[in-house]
Design an enzyme around this catalytic site. Structure first.
Site, short mmCIF file in Angstrom:
data_model
loop_
_atom_site.label_atom_id
_atom_site.label_comp_id
_atom_site.label_asym_id
_atom_site.label_seq_id
_atom_site.Cartn_x
_atom_site.Cartn_y
_atom_site.Cartn_z
N HIS A 150 0.87 -1.17 0.00
CA HIS A 150 0.00 0.00 0.00
C HIS A 150 0.91 1.23 0.00
O HIS A 150 2.02 1.18 0.54
CB HIS A 150 -0.83 -0.06 1.29
N ASP A 182 3.25 -4.28 8.15
CA ASP A 182 2.04 -3.47 7.98
C ASP A 182 0.85 -4.41 8.16
O ASP A 182 0.50 -5.18 7.27
CB ASP A 182 2.04 -2.84 6.58
N GLN A 188 -4.43 -4.67 7.15
CA GLN A 188 -5.47 -5.62 6.74
C GLN A 188 -5.42 -6.89 7.58
O GLN A 188 -6.45 -7.45 7.95
CB GLN A 188 -5.30 -5.99 5.25
N LYS A 233 -10.01 0.20 10.62
CA LYS A 233 -10.26 -1.02 9.85
C LYS A 233 -10.60 -2.19 10.77
O LYS A 233 -11.12 -3.21 10.34
CB LYS A 233 -9.03 -1.38 9.01
N CYS A 256 -4.81 2.50 -3.69
CA CYS A 256 -3.59 3.01 -3.03
C CYS A 256 -2.44 2.04 -3.18
O CYS A 256 -1.60 1.89 -2.28
CB CYS A 256 -3.84 3.32 -1.55
#
Lengths: 401, 136
Positions: free
Chosen positions: A120, A197, A200, A223, A359
Site C-alpha cells: 500500500h 504493515d 489488513q 479497519k 492506493c
C-alpha cells in the site's frame, strides 16, 4: 442457502445503510462500528472529557485511566509483553512515517530498504522518500503469480546491506497472506529491522507479535471496527529504543528549555500533542466487543462468505480475479469492460465497493491494469449482501456488453 | 436560459429517463456521439488528471468563442463529456464564466456524478475546462 451474520445487529449502521438501499462491501477501506464502541464514545463525551497525562483533577484521572486501559487491551490483543510497547499514532500511515523518520539516523548511503511489490502507498512512500533523502537503495521484493512475495527471490534480495524490511501481512488488493515468518527470520539473521504493515491482517484472526518476532507491527483502528484518526505502533522493546523522536510538542518532553530539551521514551515520547483520546478509548471498546465473539465462528463465517464471493465471480464470464485471494476480499476486472464504467453502474445500484488503484498504484500497474473493482467483507456481511452484489454486477454487465 | 439545440435535446431525453438503467443507456448513446479526438491530441499535455479513467480535453478559441473536444476510455464518462460539450461548446469566455455547470448536470438528473467523493473525473474535467478558458 442463506448465510446470516449473527453479529449484523451489533452494527447499527448496517441497518441504516440498508434503509438507504446501500450494500456495504468496502470494509477493507473502513469498517462499520459496533454499538459497543458508540456507547463508549458517548459515555466519554457525556460523562466528562479531559486531557490525558496532564491534569491532576478527577476528569483527567478518569480519562487517563480509560486511555491507558486501552493501551493494555491493545497489548493483550497483539500479545505484546508490555503495554509500554504500544504507541498510539494518528493512523497507520502516521505510524509508518514515524518509523521512516525515527530510523533515518541509522541509515547511510548505500544501505538498503526492502519492501514488497504489493505494498500500500502507506508502506511504500515513507520508505521511498527516506531512500531519496539518504541515498539508499529501495529493493522491491517481487511477487509470484498467486500474489505472494516470491520467497526464493526475497531471501536472495534481503542481504547484509538490508537495514529495514517493511512488508504487508495481508494484501489489500490481492487478499493474500504473505510468508511473514521466513521473511522475518531471514531479515533478523541479516541484521535488518522488520516492519509489518498489519492494516489488513489484524482484522482477520489474532496475531501474536512475539511469536512473529517482528520489530514493529502497525495497524489502524478504523479497519478493526474502531474509530478513525488512530493508529497503533507496536515495537519490540529494543527496537523502540532505536527510534529518534520525530514530532515535538506537548507531553512528549521530559525537560524543556529555550535552547535544549530532553524527551521521554516510548510510548509517550512518540505521542506528541493531545492524542485522539476518544478514539483510543473507543478502540478499547471495539476490542472488548471483538474479544467477546467466538473467534472460530467469525473466521468460519468470513471464510464461507469469501468462498461464496470467489465462486460467484468465477461463475461469470470474462471476470478476471487478481491473484488468488485467500480471504477477506477479491479484486477483479472484466474483459472488455472499463472498471470505471462498472463502478459507475454498481454505485447506481447501491453497491458500495471500491474501484481504482486501491492506493497500490505500482502493483496495479504491474498487473497491466489501471484499476480494478474490489469487494471486501467483514463479519457483519451476509450472503444476501453478496447476492445483491452479483445481481447488480449482472445488470451492469448486461448494459455494458 | 436559452439552450443550444443539442443541449435542449439532451435535457428533453434525460428529463424523461426513468431510473438509472435508462440514464445509463442514454449516457452510452450520447457518449457514442462524441466526435473522436485525433491520436495526436490524446497526449499528455491534454490529459485531465485526477480521474480514475483516462480523459483528454482540448479547448480552442475562434472568433471569441470556445470550442472543445474531449475523449475518454470509459464509456459512461464519454457520455458525461458529450453532455458537457453540448452545453459549453461555442460559448464566449464570459458566457462560460457565468455558466452553472453543476446546475446543468443536476437538471439532467446527473447531479450525483459531481459529488466530491466521485473519482469518475467529471469534477476534474470541469476544473480543467475553467483553467483552460480562464481569463480569455
Amino acid at each position: 442457502m442463506f448465510q446470516p451474520s449473527p453479529w449484523r445487529a451489533d452494527f447499527p449502521a448496517i441497518a441504516a445503510l440498508q434503509r438507504q438501499h446501500q450494500t456495504y462491501l468496502d470494509s477493507a477501506a473502513t469498517t462499520q462500528k459496533p454499538q459497543h464502541l458508540l456507547d463508549a464514545l458517548s459515555h466519554y463525551y457525556t460523562q466528562g472529557a479531559a486531557n490525558v497525562h496532564r491534569a491532576q483533577h478527577l476528569p483527567g484521572a478518569l480519562a487517563t485511566q480509560a486511555f491507558e486501559a486501552s493501551r493494555e487491551k491493545v497489548a493483550a490483543w497483539l500479545n505484546a509483553a508490555d503495554a509500554q510497547q504500544i504507541v498510539f499514532t494518528h493512523g497507520a500511515t502516521s505510524a509508518l512515517n514515524l518509523l521512516a523518520y525515527g530510523l533515518e539516523w541509522r541509515l547511510e548511503a548505500g544501505d538498503e530498504i526492502a519492501v514488497s511489490a504489493l505494498e500500500h502507498h502507506a508502506n511504500l512512500l515513507p520508505w521511498q522518500q527516506l531512500a531519496q533523502r539518504r541515498g539508499l537503495r529501495l529493493v522491491i521484493l517481487p511477487l509470484d503469480a498467486n500474489g505472494h512475495i516470491d520467497l526464493e527471490a526475497a531471501l536472495q534480495l534481503i542481504g547484509p546491506r538490508t537495514r529495514v524490511l517493511a512488508v504487508s501481512q495481508l494484501s489489500n488488493v490481492l487478499g493474500t497472506w504473505q510468508p511473514l515468518q521466513p521473511l522475518l527470520d531471514h531479515a533478523r539473521a541479516q541484521g535488518a529491522l522488520s516492519v509489518v504493515d498489519g492494516a489488513q491482517g489484524v482484522v482477520h484472526g489474532r496475531h501474536d507479535v512475539q511469536q512473529l518476532g517482528c520489530d514493529f507491527y502497525v495497524f489502524s483502528s478504523h479497519k478493526l471496527y474502531g474509530p478513525d484518526g488512530l493508529g497503533v505502533l507496536y515495537g519490540r522493546r529494543e527496537a523502540l529504543g532505536l527510534l529518534r523522536h520525530w514530532q515535538f510538542g506537548g507531553e512528549m518532553v521530559q525537560l524543556a528549555g529555550y535552547q535544549q530539551s530532553s524527551f521521554r521514551a516510548a510510548p509517550l515520547g512518540f505521542e506528541a500533542g493531545t492524542p485522539p483520546i476518544a478514539s483510543v478509548i473507543g478502540l478499547g471498546a471495539s476490542l472488548d466487543y471483538l474479544a467477546s465473539l467466538d473467534a472460530t465462528s467469525v473466521v468460519e463465517h468470513e471464510a464461507a462468505l469469501h468462498r461464496h464471493l470467489l465462486r460467484g465471480l468465477n461463475d461469470r464470464e470474462g471476470v478476471r480475479i487478481l491473484g488468488v485471494p485467500q480471504l477477506a476480499l477479491a479484486s477483479f476486472v472484466v474483459e472488455g469492460v472499463h472498471n470505471a464504467d462498472l463502478a459507475h453502474l454498481l454505485t447506481e445500484q447501491g453497491i458500495a465497493v471500491r474501484a481504482g488503484h486501491h492506493c497500490a498504484m505500482p502493483l496495479v500497474n504491474s498487473l497491466g491494469l489501471d484499476g480494478a473493482i474490489r469487494v471486501s467483507l467483514a463479519l457483519y456481511n451476509d450472503s444476501h449482501d453478496l447476492e445483491r452484489f452479483f445481481s447488480a454486477l449482472d445488470q451492469a454487465l448486461e448494459l455494458l456488453r | 436560459m436559452s439552450l443550444p439545440d443539442a443541449a435542449r435535446e439532451a435535457l428533453d431525453v434525460f428529463e424523461q429517463a426513468a431510473g438509472w438503467e435508462q440514464r445509463a443507456r442514454l449516457l452510452m448513446q450520447w457518449g457514442e456521439r462524441l466526435p473522436p479526438l485525433d491520436a495526436t491530441q490524446q497526449c499528455e499535455a491534454n490529459r485531465v488528471h485526477g480521474c480514475e479513467s483516462q480523459v483528454w480535453l482540448v479547448a480552442e478559441q475562434t472568433d471569441g468563442r470556445w470550442h472543445f473536444k474531449a475523449a475518454s476510455d470509459a464509456r459512461l464518462l464519454r457520455g458525461l463529456l458529450a453532455l458537457l460539450l453540448v452545453r459549453a461548446d461555442g460559448l464566449t469566455g464570459s458566457q462560460l464564466q457565468q455558466l452553472d455547470l453543476p446546475a446543468w448536470f443536476t437538471a439532467l438528473g446527473l447531479g450525483r456524478q459531481l459529488s466530491p467523493s466521485r473519482s469518475n473525473g467529471l469534477n476534474a474535467v470541469l476544473r480543467r475546462m475553467a483553467q483552460l478558458t480562464d481569463g480569455a
